[in-house]
Design an enzyme around this catalytic site. Structure first.
Site, PDB file in Angstrom:
ATOM      1  N   LYS A  92       0.930  -1.281   0.157  1.00 33.86           N
ATOM      2  CA  LYS A  92      -0.033   0.216   0.074  1.00 33.86           C
ATOM      3  C   LYS A  92       0.780   1.151   0.065  1.00 33.86           C
ATOM      4  O   LYS A  92       0.640   2.339  -0.689  1.00 33.86           O
ATOM      5  CB  LYS A  92      -0.972   0.017   1.192  1.00 33.86           C
ATOM      6  CG  LYS A  92      -2.044   1.044   1.121  1.00 33.86           C
ATOM      7  CD  LYS A  92      -2.978   1.058   2.645  1.00 33.86           C
ATOM      8  CE  LYS A  92      -3.358  -0.229   2.822  1.00 33.86           C
ATOM      9  NZ  LYS A  92      -4.303  -0.239   4.137  1.00 33.86           N
ATOM     10  N   LYS A 104       2.086  -3.772  10.935  1.00 35.95           N
ATOM     11  CA  LYS A 104       0.692  -3.831  11.647  1.00 35.95           C
ATOM     12  C   LYS A 104       0.927  -4.391  12.875  1.00 35.95           C
ATOM     13  O   LYS A 104       1.689  -5.052  13.101  1.00 35.95           O
ATOM     14  CB  LYS A 104      -0.187  -4.732  10.686  1.00 35.95           C
ATOM     15  CG  LYS A 104      -1.679  -4.548  10.882  1.00 35.95           C
ATOM     16  CD  LYS A 104      -2.005  -3.283   9.801  1.00 35.95           C
ATOM     17  CE  LYS A 104      -3.583  -3.163  10.043  1.00 35.95           C
ATOM     18  NZ  LYS A 104      -3.929  -2.375   8.741  1.00 35.95           N
ATOM     19  N   ASN A 219     -15.452   3.490  10.887  1.00 38.70           N
ATOM     20  CA  ASN A 219     -14.986   4.581  10.139  1.00 38.70           C
ATOM     21  C   ASN A 219     -14.646   4.653   8.859  1.00 38.70           C
ATOM     22  O   ASN A 219     -14.865   5.681   8.266  1.00 38.70           O
ATOM     23  CB  ASN A 219     -13.593   4.554  11.020  1.00 38.70           C
ATOM     24  CG  ASN A 219     -12.749   5.729  10.734  1.00 38.70           C
ATOM     25  OD1 ASN A 219     -13.236   7.104  10.957  1.00 38.70           O
ATOM     26  ND2 ASN A 219     -11.478   5.763  10.362  1.00 38.70           N
ATOM     27  N   SER A 356      -1.803   9.947   7.089  1.00 41.68           N
ATOM     28  CA  SER A 356      -0.965   9.708   8.323  1.00 41.68           C
ATOM     29  C   SER A 356       0.494  10.197   8.034  1.00 41.68           C
ATOM     30  O   SER A 356       1.314  10.760   8.633  1.00 41.68           O
ATOM     31  CB  SER A 356      -0.682   8.057   8.407  1.00 41.68           C
ATOM     32  OG  SER A 356      -1.774   7.776   9.465  1.00 41.68           O
TER      33      SER A 356
HETATM   34  N1  GLU Z   1      -4.865   1.054   9.517  1.00 42.63           N
HETATM   35  C1  GLU Z   1      -4.877   1.810   8.197  1.00 42.63           C
HETATM   36  C2  GLU Z   1      -4.600   1.162   7.013  1.00 42.63           C
HETATM   37  O1  GLU Z   1      -4.799  -0.062   7.100  1.00 42.63           O
HETATM   38  C3  GLU Z   1      -3.941   3.241   8.490  1.00 42.63           C
HETATM   39  C4  GLU Z   1      -2.484   2.808   8.808  1.00 42.63           C
HETATM   40  C5  GLU Z   1      -1.567   4.180   8.990  1.00 42.63           C
HETATM   41  O2  GLU Z   1      -2.255   5.325   9.001  1.00 42.63           O
HETATM   42  O3  GLU Z   1      -0.521   4.005   9.398  1.00 42.63           O
HETATM   43  O4  GLU Z   1      -3.878   1.515   6.006  1.00 42.63           O
END
Ligand code: GLU
Length: 371
Positions: A92, A104, A219, A356
């Site tokens: 990603k 994660k 969310n 972020s």
């Molecule tokens: N939990 C979100 C995701 O799966 C954001 C991760 C982040 O902002 O570091 O992309």
């Protein structure tokens, strides 16, 4: 599909490797998460008893920069899941060209059963356990399923206490007065909204002619539902973990969101009162929602929702993966054979980590100014 989610992710990697030339060294590294610490988090409960919760923080790959990814609180969290989610974060961040690797975290817990103080002790305990593995230049946690800015604030505070100095850049998704950024909370849904708009524009589809079903009303799914509703799409079905509602003519999403917010309970989305009584709607299960005859299907809850078992029954024309990994590799092949377009999670839900990046970057420059 293989039993393990990580093995399934490796099948995706192998499939993708047919289209690009990558050295065997890089492939071997991508197949082996860099570090996967498992920790035990002791929490003193309100009744005086001690409970131990398993916690994880996987750093998948840091070739492109410090690793980045959310922390999930869910009863289904396990090492296999966290490793897979970390793997997807690597791709990603690379897809969006962000200078981050993938990570994660997670805790195996049902957060709905904890009091607010128990939740705070758990969050602080998690940081006590993983403090040596994270940091602004190493690995930066963020919100994910059932975690939020308040929890990020507790985590930042605990890390700062351990380090004996204020370290806001250790997490993103913080409350804005603590160095968070406006728009982070709605970023995942907003990013997904623009991806949906762009793809449908390309296909020359008009919003009011497009029916949409969304699985998940948190969310990501809840905010996205409202954005699509305001843009004129016909949202015929939504659901949360308790179940869903369907109405052929379209649902009034702002009222459902308001009702859910007021009632807090998850069952509010499928409504046993006020707003929903006005509507002539049917209740449906999460499984039924996935196979509705709609133009656009948006799984925005958890992974492994469309599998080899139900993929054949999917009737949507386009599926946008807003959850991480909602379609298994074997289901992917079936959807492809049936001519269904799938827009992948690593693009559709990348708005969160992108904002972020802006939060972290802003904080880093702020830190260097005050130093
Ligand atoms: N939990 C979100 C995701 O799966 C954001 C991760 C982040 O902002 O570091 O992309």
């Amino acid at each position: 599909m293989p039993e393990s989610l990580f093995a399934d992710a490796m099948e995706r990697l192998d499939a993708a490797l047919q289209y690009v030339r990558v050295s065997q060294d890089a492939i071997d590294r991508l197949k082996s998460p860099k570090a996967s610490p498992i920790v035990s988090i002791p929490v003193r409960m309100d009744d005086g008893s001690l409970k131990i919760f398993p916690g994880y923080r996987v750093r998948h790959d840091d070739t492109r920069g410090p690793t980045k990814g959310g922390v999930r609180y869910h009863p289904g969290v396990c090492l296999d899941e966290v490793q897979s989610l970390a793997f997807w974060m690597t791709f990603k961040c690379a897809a969006l060209n962000l200078p981050f690797g993938g990570a994660k975290g997670g805790i195996t817990v049902d957060p709905k059963t904890l009091s607010r103080m128990e939740l705070e002790r758990l969050s602080r305990g998690y940081i006590d356990a993983i403090a040596d593995f994270i940091g602004p230049d190493i690995d930066i946690p963020a919100p994910d399923v059932y975690t939020n800015p308040t929890i990020m604030g507790w985590m930042m505070d605990r890390y700062s206490i351990i380090k004996r100095k204020l370290v806001p850049a250790v997490v993103t998704g913080k409350p804005t007065p603590l160095g968070g950024i406006v728009g982070r909370q709605t970023a995942t849904a907003t990013g997904a909204f623009w991806v949906v708009q762009t793809v449908l524009n390309k296909l020359e589809r008009l919003p009011y002619e497009t029916t949409v079903a969304i699985q998940g009303f948190g969310n990501a799914g809840g905010i996205l539902a409202e954005l699509l509703f305001k843009a004129g799409y016909r949202l015929v079905a939504v659901s949360d973990s308790q179940g869903g509602i369907y109405r052929k003519e379209g649902l009034d999403i702002p009222s459902i969101r308001q009702y859910k917010d007021q009632n807090k309970g998850v069952d509010a989305a499928y409504c046993q009162g006020s707003v929903c009584n006005i509507l002539d709607r049917e209740t449906i299960s999460n499984e039924e929602l996935l196979t509705l005859d709609v133009d656009v299907l948006i799984p925005a809850a958890l992974e492994k929702q469309i599998t080899a078992e139900n993929a054949e029954a999917v009737k949507a024309e386009i599926v946008f993966e807003v959850a991480n990994g909602p379609i298994t590799s074997s289901a992917d092949a079936i959807l492809d054979r049936n001519g269904i377009i799938v827009v992948p999670d690593i693009l559709t839900n990348a708005g969160g980590v992108t904002v972020s990046y802006f939060e972290q970057n802003r904080r880093a420059s702020y830190d260097s100014t005050v130093r």
